[in-house]
Design an enzyme around this catalytic site. Sequence first.
Site, PDB file in Angstrom:
ATOM      1  N   CYS A  42       0.859  -1.189   0.000  1.00 47.03           N
ATOM      2  CA  CYS A  42       0.000   0.000   0.000  1.00 47.03           C
ATOM      3  C   CYS A  42       0.893   1.236   0.000  1.00 47.03           C
ATOM      4  CB  CYS A  42      -0.891  -0.037   1.235  1.00 47.03           C
ATOM      5  SG  CYS A  42      -1.856   1.454   1.519  1.00 47.03           S
ATOM      6  N   HIS A  43       0.351   2.323  -0.506  1.00 45.03           N
ATOM      7  CA  HIS A  43       1.126   3.573  -0.513  1.00 45.03           C
ATOM      8  C   HIS A  43       1.549   3.976   0.907  1.00 45.03           C
ATOM      9  CE1 HIS A  43       2.029   7.265  -2.988  1.00 45.03           C
ATOM     10  NE2 HIS A  43       2.399   7.612  -1.770  1.00 45.03           N
ATOM     11  N   THR A  44       0.747   3.603   1.897  1.00 40.82           N
ATOM     12  CA  THR A  44       1.073   3.965   3.283  1.00 40.82           C
ATOM     13  C   THR A  44       2.377   3.305   3.745  1.00 40.82           C
ATOM     14  OG1 THR A  44      -1.291   4.211   3.689  1.00 40.82           O
ATOM     15  CG2 THR A  44       0.129   4.119   5.628  1.00 40.82           C
ATOM     16  N   HIS A  64       0.693  -4.140   5.938  1.00 40.09           N
ATOM     17  CA  HIS A  64      -0.549  -4.166   6.727  1.00 40.09           C
ATOM     18  C   HIS A  64      -1.722  -4.646   5.875  1.00 40.09           C
ATOM     19  CE1 HIS A  64      -0.427  -0.304   4.648  1.00 40.09           C
ATOM     20  NE2 HIS A  64      -1.753  -0.320   4.688  1.00 40.09           N
ATOM     21  N   GLU A  65      -1.433  -5.275   4.721  1.00 43.48           N
ATOM     22  CA  GLU A  65      -2.511  -5.675   3.809  1.00 43.48           C
ATOM     23  C   GLU A  65      -2.362  -7.168   3.509  1.00 43.48           C
ATOM     24  OE1 GLU A  65      -4.105  -2.719   0.586  1.00 43.48           O
ATOM     25  OE2 GLU A  65      -2.858  -4.164  -0.458  1.00 43.48           O
ATOM     26  N   CYS A  97     -14.596  -1.461  23.832  1.00 42.51           N
ATOM     27  CA  CYS A  97     -14.072  -0.152  24.242  1.00 42.51           C
ATOM     28  C   CYS A  97     -15.141   0.932  24.012  1.00 42.51           C
ATOM     29  CB  CYS A  97     -12.792   0.181  23.473  1.00 42.51           C
ATOM     30  SG  CYS A  97     -13.053   0.618  21.749  1.00 42.51           S
ATOM     31  N   CYS A 100     -15.826   1.407  20.233  1.00 46.80           N
ATOM     32  CA  CYS A 100     -16.636   0.335  19.632  1.00 46.80           C
ATOM     33  C   CYS A 100     -18.079   0.414  20.125  1.00 46.80           C
ATOM     34  CB  CYS A 100     -16.054  -1.038  19.972  1.00 46.80           C
ATOM     35  SG  CYS A 100     -14.565  -1.455  19.041  1.00 46.80           S
ATOM     36  N   CYS A 108     -11.527   1.665  16.875  1.00 44.59           N
ATOM     37  CA  CYS A 108     -11.365   0.959  18.158  1.00 44.59           C
ATOM     38  C   CYS A 108     -10.114   1.482  18.869  1.00 44.59           C
ATOM     39  CB  CYS A 108     -11.219  -0.532  17.881  1.00 44.59           C
ATOM     40  SG  CYS A 108     -10.819  -1.526  19.323  1.00 44.59           S
ATOM     41  N   ARG A 112      -4.732   0.998  20.546  1.00 47.61           N
ATOM     42  CA  ARG A 112      -4.155   2.006  19.640  1.00 47.61           C
ATOM     43  C   ARG A 112      -2.832   2.575  20.161  1.00 47.61           C
ATOM     44  NH1 ARG A 112      -1.743   4.386  16.740  1.00 47.61           N
ATOM     45  NH2 ARG A 112      -2.273   5.791  15.011  1.00 47.61           N
ATOM     46  N   ARG A 368      -1.898  -2.427  -7.698  1.00 50.19           N
ATOM     47  CA  ARG A 368      -1.480  -3.146  -6.496  1.00 50.19           C
ATOM     48  C   ARG A 368      -0.487  -4.241  -6.878  1.00 50.19           C
ATOM     49  NH1 ARG A 368      -2.439   0.214  -3.023  1.00 50.19           N
ATOM     50  NH2 ARG A 368      -3.432  -0.295  -1.044  1.00 50.19           N
TER      51      ARG A 368
HETATM   52  N1  LIG Z   1      -7.351   6.678   5.220  1.00 48.03           N
HETATM   53  C1  LIG Z   1      -7.043   5.404   5.076  1.00 48.03           C
HETATM   54  O1  LIG Z   1      -7.552   4.540   5.776  1.00 48.03           O
HETATM   55  C2  LIG Z   1      -6.059   5.015   4.043  1.00 48.03           C
HETATM   56  C3  LIG Z   1      -5.301   5.949   3.390  1.00 48.03           C
HETATM   57  N2  LIG Z   1      -4.432   5.585   2.419  1.00 48.03           N
HETATM   58  C4  LIG Z   1      -3.733   6.660   1.732  1.00 48.03           C
HETATM   59  O2  LIG Z   1      -4.413   6.893   0.505  1.00 48.03           O
HETATM   60  C5  LIG Z   1      -3.520   7.466  -0.448  1.00 48.03           C
HETATM   61  C6  LIG Z   1      -3.569   6.687  -1.747  1.00 48.03           C
HETATM   62  O3  LIG Z   1      -3.050   5.382  -1.559  1.00 48.03           O
HETATM   63  P1  LIG Z   1      -2.869   4.403  -2.833  1.00 48.03           P
HETATM   64  O4  LIG Z   1      -4.072   4.480  -3.683  1.00 48.03           O
HETATM   65  O5  LIG Z   1      -2.401   3.113  -2.297  1.00 48.03           O
HETATM   66  O6  LIG Z   1      -1.691   5.165  -3.588  1.00 48.03           O
HETATM   67  P2  LIG Z   1      -1.238   5.019  -5.110  1.00 48.03           P
HETATM   68  O7  LIG Z   1       0.168   5.431  -5.145  1.00 48.03           O
HETATM   69  O8  LIG Z   1      -1.644   3.682  -5.621  1.00 48.03           O
HETATM   70  O9  LIG Z   1      -2.174   6.085  -5.883  1.00 48.03           O
HETATM   71  C7  LIG Z   1      -2.017   7.466  -5.807  1.00 48.03           C
HETATM   72  C8  LIG Z   1      -2.573   8.062  -7.096  1.00 48.03           C
HETATM   73  O10 LIG Z   1      -2.565   9.471  -6.959  1.00 48.03           O
HETATM   74  C9  LIG Z   1      -2.151  10.034  -8.194  1.00 48.03           C
HETATM   75  N3  LIG Z   1      -1.634  11.383  -7.967  1.00 48.03           N
HETATM   76  C10 LIG Z   1      -0.445  11.738  -7.429  1.00 48.03           C
HETATM   77  N4  LIG Z   1      -0.322  13.079  -7.390  1.00 48.03           N
HETATM   78  C11 LIG Z   1      -1.474  13.577  -7.926  1.00 48.03           C
HETATM   79  C12 LIG Z   1      -1.949  14.899  -8.176  1.00 48.03           C
HETATM   80  N5  LIG Z   1      -1.244  15.970  -7.854  1.00 48.03           N
HETATM   81  N6  LIG Z   1      -3.178  15.036  -8.735  1.00 48.03           N
HETATM   82  C13 LIG Z   1      -3.918  13.958  -9.064  1.00 48.03           C
HETATM   83  N7  LIG Z   1      -3.516  12.685  -8.850  1.00 48.03           N
HETATM   84  C14 LIG Z   1      -2.312  12.499  -8.287  1.00 48.03           C
HETATM   85  C15 LIG Z   1      -1.111   9.058  -8.712  1.00 48.03           C
HETATM   86  O11 LIG Z   1      -0.883   9.200 -10.081  1.00 48.03           O
HETATM   87  C16 LIG Z   1      -1.765   7.727  -8.337  1.00 48.03           C
HETATM   88  O12 LIG Z   1      -2.604   7.251  -9.360  1.00 48.03           O
HETATM   89  C17 LIG Z   1      -2.147   7.460   0.232  1.00 48.03           C
HETATM   90  O13 LIG Z   1      -1.953   8.721   0.841  1.00 48.03           O
HETATM   91  C18 LIG Z   1      -2.303   6.406   1.313  1.00 48.03           C
HETATM   92  O14 LIG Z   1      -1.388   6.575   2.354  1.00 48.03           O
HETATM   93  C19 LIG Z   1      -4.265   4.298   2.032  1.00 48.03           C
HETATM   94  C20 LIG Z   1      -4.982   3.319   2.652  1.00 48.03           C
HETATM   95  C21 LIG Z   1      -5.904   3.582   3.741  1.00 48.03           C
HETATM   96  N1  LIG Z   2       0.642   7.487  11.369  1.00 51.33           N
HETATM   97  C1  LIG Z   2       0.219   8.607  10.581  1.00 51.33           C
HETATM   98  C2  LIG Z   2      -1.172   8.462  10.018  1.00 51.33           C
HETATM   99  C3  LIG Z   2      -1.358   7.197   9.237  1.00 51.33           C
HETATM  100  C4  LIG Z   2      -2.818   6.982   8.962  1.00 51.33           C
HETATM  101  O1  LIG Z   2      -3.573   7.926   8.844  1.00 51.33           O
HETATM  102  N2  LIG Z   2      -3.226   5.755   8.828  1.00 51.33           N
HETATM  103  C5  LIG Z   2      -4.573   5.416   8.461  1.00 51.33           C
HETATM  104  C6  LIG Z   2      -4.554   4.168   7.715  1.00 51.33           C
HETATM  105  S1  LIG Z   2      -3.583   4.301   6.289  1.00 51.33           S
HETATM  106  C7  LIG Z   2      -3.583   2.776   5.668  1.00 51.33           C
HETATM  107  O2  LIG Z   2      -3.014   2.501   4.678  1.00 51.33           O
HETATM  108  C8  LIG Z   2      -5.460   5.169   9.672  1.00 51.33           C
HETATM  109  O3  LIG Z   2      -6.277   4.284   9.754  1.00 51.33           O
HETATM  110  N3  LIG Z   2      -5.349   5.964  10.645  1.00 51.33           N
HETATM  111  C9  LIG Z   2      -6.068   5.821  11.872  1.00 51.33           C
HETATM  112  C10 LIG Z   2      -5.153   5.416  12.985  1.00 51.33           C
HETATM  113  O4  LIG Z   2      -5.646   5.240  14.095  1.00 51.33           O
HETATM  114  O5  LIG Z   2      -3.963   5.251  12.706  1.00 51.33           O
HETATM  115  C11 LIG Z   2       0.288   9.905  11.374  1.00 51.33           C
HETATM  116  O6  LIG Z   2       0.654   9.853  12.554  1.00 51.33           O
HETATM  117  O7  LIG Z   2       0.035  10.942  10.773  1.00 51.33           O
HETATM  118 ZN   LIG Z   3      -2.973   0.730   3.430  1.00 50.86          ZN
HETATM  119 ZN   LIG Z   4     -12.787  -1.363  20.553  1.00 51.41          ZN
END
Ligand SMILES: NC(=O)C1=CN([C@@H]2O[C@H](COP(=O)(O)OP(=O)(O)OC[C@H]3O[C@@H](n4cnc5c(N)ncnc54)[C@H](O)[C@@H]3O)[C@@H](O)[C@H]2O)C=CC1
Ligand SMILES: N[C@@H](CCC(=O)N[C@@H](CSC=O)C(=O)NCC(=O)O)C(=O)O
Ligand SMILES: [Zn+2]
Ligand SMILES: [Zn+2]
Length: 373
Positions: A42-44, A64-65, A97, A100, A108, A112, A368
């Site tokens: 994952c990008h993370t 983490h995936e 918790c 939850c 949750c 954490r 991916r």
């Molecule tokens: N909130 C959450 O639970 C999660 C957050 N993430 C985050 O989501 C984001 C995306 O992750 P992935 O899809 O795995 O990454 P990825 O690298 O597969 O995709 C990112 C996409 O953004 C595009 N991009 C980059 N700069 C850009 C711009 N200026 N304008 C438009 N498009 C642009 C790239 O060309 C690419 O297609 C990352 O920041 C990752 O850390 C990932 C998983 C869970």
């Molecule tokens: N550790 C970072 C923040 C990272 C983050 O936001 N993680 C996401 C999942 S990203 C998965 O690919 C998330 O679920 N956050 C919730 C959490 O409790 O971590 C920072 O400190 O900025």
């Molecule tokens: Zn992820």
């Molecule tokens: Zn919980």
Amino acid sequence: MSMDVRAAVAFEAGKPLEIETVQLEGPREGEVLVEIKATGLCHTDKYTLSGADPEGLFPAILGHEGAGIVVEVGPGVRHLKPGDHVIPLYTPECRECKSCLSRKTNLCTAIRSTQGKGLMPDGTSRFSFKGQPIHHYMGCSTFANYTVLPEIALAKIREDAPFDKVCYIGCGVTTGLGAVLFTAKVEAGSTVAVFGLGGIGLNVIQGAKMVGADRIIGIDINPEREAIARQFGMTDFVNPKDLGPNGDLVGYLIELTDGGADYTFECVGNPTLMRQALECAHRGWGVSTIIGVAGAGQEISTRPFQLVTGRRWIGSAFGGARGRTDVPKIVDWYMDHKINIDDLITHKLPLEKINEGFDMMTRGESIRTVVEY
Ligand SMILES: NC(=O)C1=CN([C@@H]2O[C@H](COP(=O)(O)OP(=O)(O)OC[C@H]3O[C@@H](n4cnc5c(N)ncnc54)[C@H](O)[C@@H]3O)[C@@H](O)[C@H]2O)C=CC1
Ligand SMILES: N[C@@H](CCC(=O)N[C@@H](CSC=O)C(=O)NCC(=O)O)C(=O)O
Ligand SMILES: [Zn+2]
Ligand SMILES: [Zn+2]
């Protein structure tokens, strides 16, 4: 008792992962030893390895995936047994918790604080190398062929689901689909704009299509993403580079959508795009969901007027999914052909070549990559 496991170790920020044999202690109270069969990149993981993650710790075993099989359970484990197929959850679900029980969040809080310190809930690590502890990562550490997790951080899944596909449900699929279904709750007929068409954004598109969105606009600077995004339901593609160096992306999108999108999603981790995604949401009701993870020190900004005039800015972690409850259902959706995972897994590698997977991610060549053990 400790065992030897193969792992890609992040010794230092900004350096490639190193393949090593490391030692893993068995499960303690409430913990489970899992043989990881496959893991997505994952990008993370790349973000943390880069050093931009304020919670990033080194040395660590990232990843983490994943998906795998329970090998051994520690004392007090109630819901899992050896042989069960599981997906590790970086967002656990203890069902006890405050968070939850609130039913208001999937975040949750049971473990954490130790998870953020790269440790198991008892404050120690199960991994070590040459006698020195190695940090866990996001409570999962799936870049090792065996890992230990708390029972509450494992979703039990059906045994006929292929590990090399459903591992992606451990983050990207659930994050993208869930942000649409569980967080934003997009309705049929909506107009949706998705910033970033990578492993997450394409699953947002898939979710938007699933709920019957009428118009799905994808925004990416990589023109290669247009075809795959259209395959998953995108109706319009915008490459901001085509608007020229002084192009007004927000204005363009507002015009394209007759006043703004009902729902927008930022799936890149770029605060400038987060602002644009908010500001192209429709006046009065548009909802903009931040999914992308921004680097240490970065902040978002906009004119408060954007919110005063009815736009809402929200965020989504793990798609708002409650892992032990929702992940097995998403596995069923895949097995019932309700969602497409196969076409998003563009590359498969052995662990030894994991750095090539991150290089392809950087060059925008992969959606991916899955490492199969
Ligand atoms: N909130 C959450 O639970 C999660 C957050 N993430 C985050 O989501 C984001 C995306 O992750 P992935 O899809 O795995 O990454 P990825 O690298 O597969 O995709 C990112 C996409 O953004 C595009 N991009 C980059 N700069 C850009 C711009 N200026 N304008 C438009 N498009 C642009 C790239 O060309 C690419 O297609 C990352 O920041 C990752 O850390 C990932 C998983 C869970
Ligand atoms: N550790 C970072 C923040 C990272 C983050 O936001 N993680 C996401 C999942 S990203 C998965 O690919 C998330 O679920 N956050 C919730 C959490 O409790 O971590 C920072 O400190 O900025
Ligand atoms: Zn992820
Ligand atoms: Zn919980």
